[in-house]
Design an enzyme around this catalytic site. Structure first.
Site, PDB file in Angstrom:
ATOM      1  N   GLU A 311       0.803  -0.889   0.232  1.00 19.77           N
ATOM      2  CA  GLU A 311       0.370  -0.502   0.148  1.00 19.77           C
ATOM      3  C   GLU A 311       0.676   1.155  -0.342  1.00 19.77           C
ATOM      4  OE1 GLU A 311      -2.918  -0.200   2.453  1.00 19.77           O
ATOM      5  OE2 GLU A 311      -3.568  -1.830   2.124  1.00 19.77           O
ATOM      6  N   GLU A 324       2.485   0.450   4.050  1.00 18.50           N
ATOM      7  CA  GLU A 324       2.823  -1.100   4.540  1.00 18.50           C
ATOM      8  C   GLU A 324       2.233  -2.633   3.561  1.00 18.50           C
ATOM      9  OE1 GLU A 324      -1.278  -1.341   7.111  1.00 18.50           O
ATOM     10  OE2 GLU A 324      -2.088  -1.321   5.637  1.00 18.50           O
ATOM     11  N   ASN A 326       0.361  -5.690   3.588  1.00 20.33           N
ATOM     12  CA  ASN A 326      -1.427  -7.082   4.012  1.00 20.33           C
ATOM     13  C   ASN A 326      -0.862  -8.071   3.515  1.00 20.33           C
ATOM     14  OD1 ASN A 326      -3.052  -4.926   5.386  1.00 20.33           O
ATOM     15  ND2 ASN A 326      -3.770  -3.987   3.700  1.00 20.33           N
ATOM     16  N   ASP A 511     -70.123  11.120   9.251  1.00 19.78           N
ATOM     17  CA  ASP A 511     -70.657  11.738  10.355  1.00 19.78           C
ATOM     18  C   ASP A 511     -71.304   9.858  10.926  1.00 19.78           C
ATOM     19  OD1 ASP A 511     -71.332  12.120  12.449  1.00 19.78           O
ATOM     20  OD2 ASP A 511     -72.763  13.401  11.791  1.00 19.78           O
ATOM     21  N   LYS A 680     -77.571  21.968  13.742  1.00 13.37           N
ATOM     22  CA  LYS A 680     -76.630  20.756  13.463  1.00 13.37           C
ATOM     23  C   LYS A 680     -76.941  20.207  14.954  1.00 13.37           C
ATOM     24  CE  LYS A 680     -72.035  19.761  14.688  1.00 13.37           C
ATOM     25  NZ  LYS A 680     -72.043  18.515  14.208  1.00 13.37           N
ATOM     26  N   THR A 847     -68.842  17.828  19.474  1.00 11.76           N
ATOM     27  CA  THR A 847     -67.367  17.938  20.224  1.00 11.76           C
ATOM     28  C   THR A 847     -66.535  19.596  19.994  1.00 11.76           C
ATOM     29  OG1 THR A 847     -66.802  15.546  19.350  1.00 11.76           O
ATOM     30  CG2 THR A 847     -64.985  16.623  19.206  1.00 11.76           C
TER      31      THR A 847
END
Length: 1117
Positions: A311, A324, A326, A511, A680, A847
């Site tokens: 390398e 190095e 390997n 509804d 309503k 609600t």
């Protein structure tokens, strides 16, 4: 005799006949006996073990695998001819580093040679020596060469002796931080620490200043020690922005060395290679010659044999430096094989047998570069989370690699080792759809753990799909929406008022199923029937299909986007107006929002296809109503202001909500510019006589204004009431498909159509089409059996005239009561509802005000309180949060004012809101919210998403997280969505037009040690499996202590629920009435307050813990 195959002008080694006994080495080298290898053991795991096994099988060599206890089921074990356990009782990595066990397996099983693979023991000289001492060949360099090359300092000295340039660095491993300081003083920064006895990026740290030195030295030493068993480091001058070039070499036992050209490994992350390319792009030919020549020179210097890699770093000036060797096979060896047609593992084995390179036809002049090859390392790391390692069913770095391969700098071949660091756009990852896998994940989860949406009762969906009536070919006929688009809201209102006959609004899409099926009907089933509705019911005034509870429930329980529902239905029904329910200043939520949010919501809703906005307020609080009307009108929608009805105008004794009250409110709404006026009637309290009185009065007062009446059929008088309204001058009444009508829903569409047929009120709706429509919904309703109110209710009830419970809430209260263990006490709940309503001052109930009354009623029943007791103990009780916030004024001011002294007792010193609650809220920064959502979810955020998050931040966040995990659930039919497939069931899922998945559920495994089950599917003919946590099995046996009622300091849960917030800790001083924690059950939140003053001795709960009633929360002394 050698056997070769010629590929693209070069030689590729395939096999050697086992009868050969001598080599054809050149005359000037020693001759060694050829010893065939008959059995190879790979002292490794995973893909490299399988790679070597493949080569051995091609050469007719028997293979042996070793495995740790944790790797019992790994593929490399199954691919070998024999497999043996090593490192019993050891951690996974330590097992593969246990040399005695590996040698023992080799000797006991007549192994001829050991291949070390890469990693683990591949560069350990003591392992190579152990093999040699045991009489087992090591497929790699000699122990002495492995030792020399593994010692970075000695390798460096050998390179210098061979005349190969090196980076300035220490001659030996350093033993102290002081030595690192001295090196830095001599060579300056940056420097790099490297592990002396290993590579792969571990034990490697770059240091740019003295301040970083100590920390990086410590980290590098610790990594090296953990990875290689030795923390020794050496120091080099760090070459900035170099290319990382490595040369593949191959040697034999006769001194023959050759190279197989180079690989570019410059694309790295934390010094670990990500992409390898052979050959290196744009490499100067002279530099290539120097690199390969120096590699061969260095190998000859050390007497290298077998495969290895030299390398180098190449700086910006083209100078190269050895770093190095390997002394093993590299992960990226395959790209060299691709461009040279040399099988490196074959060659390794043959060299170990005693063959020479010329024997194998491998001569330098024959090695040619043919094309190029790229290897991308797919790792179990998630780039979106800074490459954090992932486990289990994993995220990989594939999207990141795709960005690398598309990067212009990469394509130009000008990368260096800083490429990833200098290109942050590589981390802008496009989320993969992966829809099929997400669907399987969801189905597996449901098969193991049951439905993901809460199921009120145990009832299975109908096994057959509903029958969709035949739809004519071509576009649907024109309808009232065409008038609206042509003439605008005012022209539309005139057309409605001038229309001959009674107009109908169909509530089936909203509804009706909110009232009967807990709002659980999915877009999947609405879309199926939509084309039929568009073609058959073009004379409808409108379809109510959005707003109200559907917005929340779509995300919270159905895991679908409510905006997408609106968009898809609009596309399928272009001719009929859509109508939504807008809760005034609350929009589609349960609280007040800044005014700009309400206005923006209406604007975006209109853009997505909404036409008519029915605007109401739960208290008929005029300021809230006016805000909603202004928002809808500004958006260009039809404003239908709604007066919420309660009481009985036909009963002279009911004076609070009299005819005069409703007429006065109507005057205000008409003055504010409503296009249509709505009554309503949420609970179905309008009796025929009251209808005649109210509607006739409104018609007389407002002769040109369209009147629209909404009711529920809880009492059973709905059809009669709507006919009375129609005869009194109403223009529109609300109905539902026959099979979705009655009880707490709206009156029957078919009944109104039939009763007006042939009269001046004729609706013009074909009755036979209503029958087919009803048949579809009868089948569809069967899919939602687990949510059907008929599971606990068998009919409507005229007691609604007494308790005044709205239709939708009646069903939900029933389910809530069952879920909280009060099913047998529902009669008491209804009675308590009456008392709670009176306690709160006789409210308009819709609600969210109806929820407040319902929460208080259930609280009273749960705690065995009468109205008198609740009022007397009001100062000490922990009332539901909704009740407290109502009394504070958070939803507005009720007609007649707040109840006293209850309000003062409950609130004590809590703040009160004066006037319209939203008026004091600052505008929400929608742009900042969009930016926040984009950062959190990492994808394009739409204006619709921003509004969903503004309305329901927690619900939206959970929805996004859920759908990111489980995928396009809208593709599943409802039965599969709710209960998943049965074993051996085959089904199809259409992801999009022309994209259909064929799925078969195969099996569910037993529980594994991690509490998971593996669910097996066949997807488009391929086997797939999903790991699913078994929620029930994961639960530990746990018995929570109960609060003792006679011990005043023990605070128990006032109701079953989930702990969503803890506001105090042990040791905290608390005052009477101070909030302690918050519980939530079925969307009802309760703040538990302290009944006494004192100090918290112990907290017995944690966040997200589920409690039963009276479970001990904390102790106060």
């Amino acid at each position: 005799m050698l056997k070769f195959r010629t590929v693209r002008g070069s030689l590729r080694l395939l096999a050697i006949r086992r009868t050969s006994t001598a080599t054809a080495a050149s005359p000037n080298v020693r001759r060694l006996e050829y010893k065939p290898i008959k059995k190879v053991m790979v002292a490794n795991r995973g893909e490299i073990a399988i790679r070597v096994f493949r080569a051995c099988t091609e050469l007719g060599i028997r293979t042996v695998a070793v495995y740790s206890e944790q790797d019992t089921g790994q593929m490399h074990r199954q691919k070998a001819d024999e497999a043996y356990l090593i490192g019993r009782g050891l951690a996974p990595v330590q097992a593969y580093l246990h040399i005695p066990d590996i040698i023992k397996v080799a000797k006991e099983n007549n192994v001829d040679a050991v291949h070390p693979g890469y990693g683990f023991l591949s560069e350990r000289a003591d392992f190579a020596q152990a093999c040699q001492d045991a009489g087992v060949r090591f497929i790699g360099p000699s122990p002495e060469v492995v030792r020399k090359m593994g010692d970075k300092v000695e390798a460096r000295a050998i390179a210098i002796a061979a005349g190969v340039p090196v980076v300035p660095g220490t001659d030996a491993p350093i033993t102290s931080l002081h030595e690192a300081h001295e090196f830095s003083n001599t060579y300056g920064f940056p420097i790099i620490f490297k592990a002396a006895y290993g590579g792969g990026g571990r034990g490697m740290r770059v240091v740019h200043s003295y301040e970083e030195l100590e920390e990086n030295y410590t980290r590098a030493y610790s990594e090296a020690l953990a990875a290689f068993g030795n923390g020794a480091l050496f120091v080099e001058k760090f070459i900035e922005k170099p290319r990382h070039i490595e040369v593949q070499i191959l040697g034999d036992q006769y001194g023959n060395i050759l190279h197989l050209y180079e690989r570019d490994c410059s694309i790295q992350r934390r010094h670990q290679k990500v992409v390898e390319i052979a050959p290196a792009a744009h490499l100067d030919p002279q530099l290539r010659t120097r690199l390969t020549s120096d590699s061969v020179k260095l190998a000859k210097q050390v007497g290298y044999e077998n495969a290895g890699t030299v390398e180098f770093l190449v700086d910006k000036h083209g100078k190269h430096y050895f770093i190095e060797v390997n002394s093993r096979l590299q992960v990226e060896h395959t790209v060299t094989e691709e461009i040279t047609d040399v099988d490196l593992v074959h060659a390794q084995i043959h060299v170990a047998e005693g063959r020479s390179l010329p024997d194998l036809g491998l001569r330098q002049e024959n090695i040619r570069i043919n094309g190029c090859a790229i290897q991308c390392r797919v790792t179990t790391e998630d780039p979106a989370r800074s490459f954090q390692p992932d486990t289990g069913r994993i995220e990989t770095n594939i999207p990141f690699l795709q960005n690398v391969l598309n990067n212009q700098q990469f394509l130009a071949g000008t990368v260096d080792t800083q490429f990833i660091d200098e290109n942050p756009e590589l981390f802008q990852l496009r989320p993969a759809q992966n829809r099929a896998q997400k669907l399987l994940h969801y189905l597996g989860h449901v098969m193991v753990n049951g439905p993901t949406t809460p199921i009120p009762v145990k009832a299975s969906p109908n096994p057959t799909d509903p029958i969709v009536p035949v739809v004519p070919i071509g576009p649907p006929p024109t309808g009232f929406r065409d008038i609206l688009l042509r003439e605008g809201p005012e022209g539309f209102a005139r057309a409605v008022r001038n229309h001959e006959g009674l107009l109908l609004m169909d509530t089936t899409f909203r509804d009706a199923h909110q009232s009967l099926l807990a709002t659980r009907v999915r877009t999947h089933d609405l879309k199926k029937i939509s084309p039929y509705v568009a073609h058959s019911f073009n004379k409808l005034f409108s379809i109510e299909n959005w707003g109200g509870a559907t917005f929340d429930v779509a995300m919270r329980f159905l895991y679908e986007c409510p905006w997408r529902r609106l968009q898809e239905l609009r596309e399928l029904v272009p001719n009929i107006p859509f109508q939504m329910l807008l809760r005034g200043a609350n929009a589609v939520g349960y609280t007040n929002y800044p005014d700009n949010v309400v206005f923006k919501f209406c604007e975006v809703a209109k853009e997505n296809g909404m036409d008519i906005f029915r605007v109401f307020d739960s208290l008929n609080y005029l300021p809230n109503l006016l805000l909603g009307m202004e928002a809808a009108g500004s958006a260009g929608g039809v404003v239908e202001a709604a007066i919420s009805y309660t009481g009985d105008v036909s009963d002279p004794s009911r004076t609070k909500y009299s005819l005069q009250y409703y007429m006065g409110l109507a005057e205000e709404l008409v003055r504010a510019g409503t296009h249509i006026l709505c009554i309503k009637d949420m609970a179905g309290l309008l009796k025929p006589t009251a209808c005649t009185m109210l509607v006739s009065s409104l018609r007389d007062r407002f002769p040109d204004l369209p009147l629209h009446i909404h009711t529920h059929d809880t009492s059973g008088a709905g059809v009669a009431a709507m006919l009375a309204c129609a005869h009194s001058g109403a223009d529109v009444v609300d109905v539902a498909a026959d099979s979705m009508s009655g009880m707490t829903s709206q009156p029957s569409m078919g009944a109104l159509v039939a009763c007006t047929r042939g009269t001046p009120l004729d609706t013009g709706v074909p009755l036979e089409r209503v029958f087919d429509y009803s048949e579809y919904w009868e089948g569809a309703r069967g899919l939602y059996a687990a949510f059907d109110c008929t599971a606990t209710m068998k009919s409507g009830n005229s007691d609604v005239y007494e308790n005044e419970i709205p239709g939708g809430q009646y069903t939900n209260l029933h389910f809530q009561a069952h879920s909280m263990g009060l099913g047998s006490k529902f009669k008491e709940v209804k009675k308590a509802y009456v008392e709670a309503n009176q306690m709160l001052g006789d409210l308009i109930k819709v609600t969210p005000s109806s929820k407040i009354v319902g929460d208080l009623a259930q609280f009273m029943v749960q705690n065995g309180l009468t109205r008198a007791e609740a009022e007397a103990q009001a100062e000490e009780l922990s009332f539901p949060r909704s009740v407290v916030e109502f009394l504070q004024g958070y939803i507005g001011i009720p007609h007649g004012g707040f109840p006293e002294p209850l309000r003062s007792k409950v609130l004590k010193d809590l703040p009160r809101v004066e006037g319209r609650p939203g008026a004091s809220l600052p505008p929400l920064d929608l742009q900042a919210l969009e930016k926040e959502l984009t950062e959190r979810h990492g994808e394009e955020v739409t204006p619709e998403d921003v509004l969903s998050a503004a309305m329901y931040p927690d619900v939206f966040a959970h929805f996004k997280d859920f759908t990111a995990t489980f995928g396009p659930l809208d593709s599943l039919n409802t039965r599969l969505f709710l209960q998943g497939p049965k074993i051996a069931e085959e089904f199809e899922v259409e992801l999009e037009r022309g994209k259909t998945l064929h799925i078969k559920a195969l099996a569910i495994s037993d529980l594994n040690r991690a509490g998971q089950r593996q669910v097996f599917f066949e997807l488009n003919g391929q086997l797939r499996s999903i790991l699913v946590k078994d929620s029930q099995a994961m639960k530990e046996m746990h018995f929570h202590p109960k609060a003792l009622k006679d011990v005043k300091g023990q605070i128990g849960a006032p109701m079953p629920g989930k702990v969503i917030d803890i506001k105090v800790a042990a040791g905290a001083k608390v005052t009477k009435g101070q909030p302690l924690c918050v519980l939530s059950a079925m969307k009802m939140e309760t703040v538990v307050t302290s009944p006494v003053e004192g100090t918290v001795r112990k907290v017995h709960v944690t966040k997200d813990m589920t409690l039963e009633g009276d479970d001990l929360i904390l102790e106060i002394e």
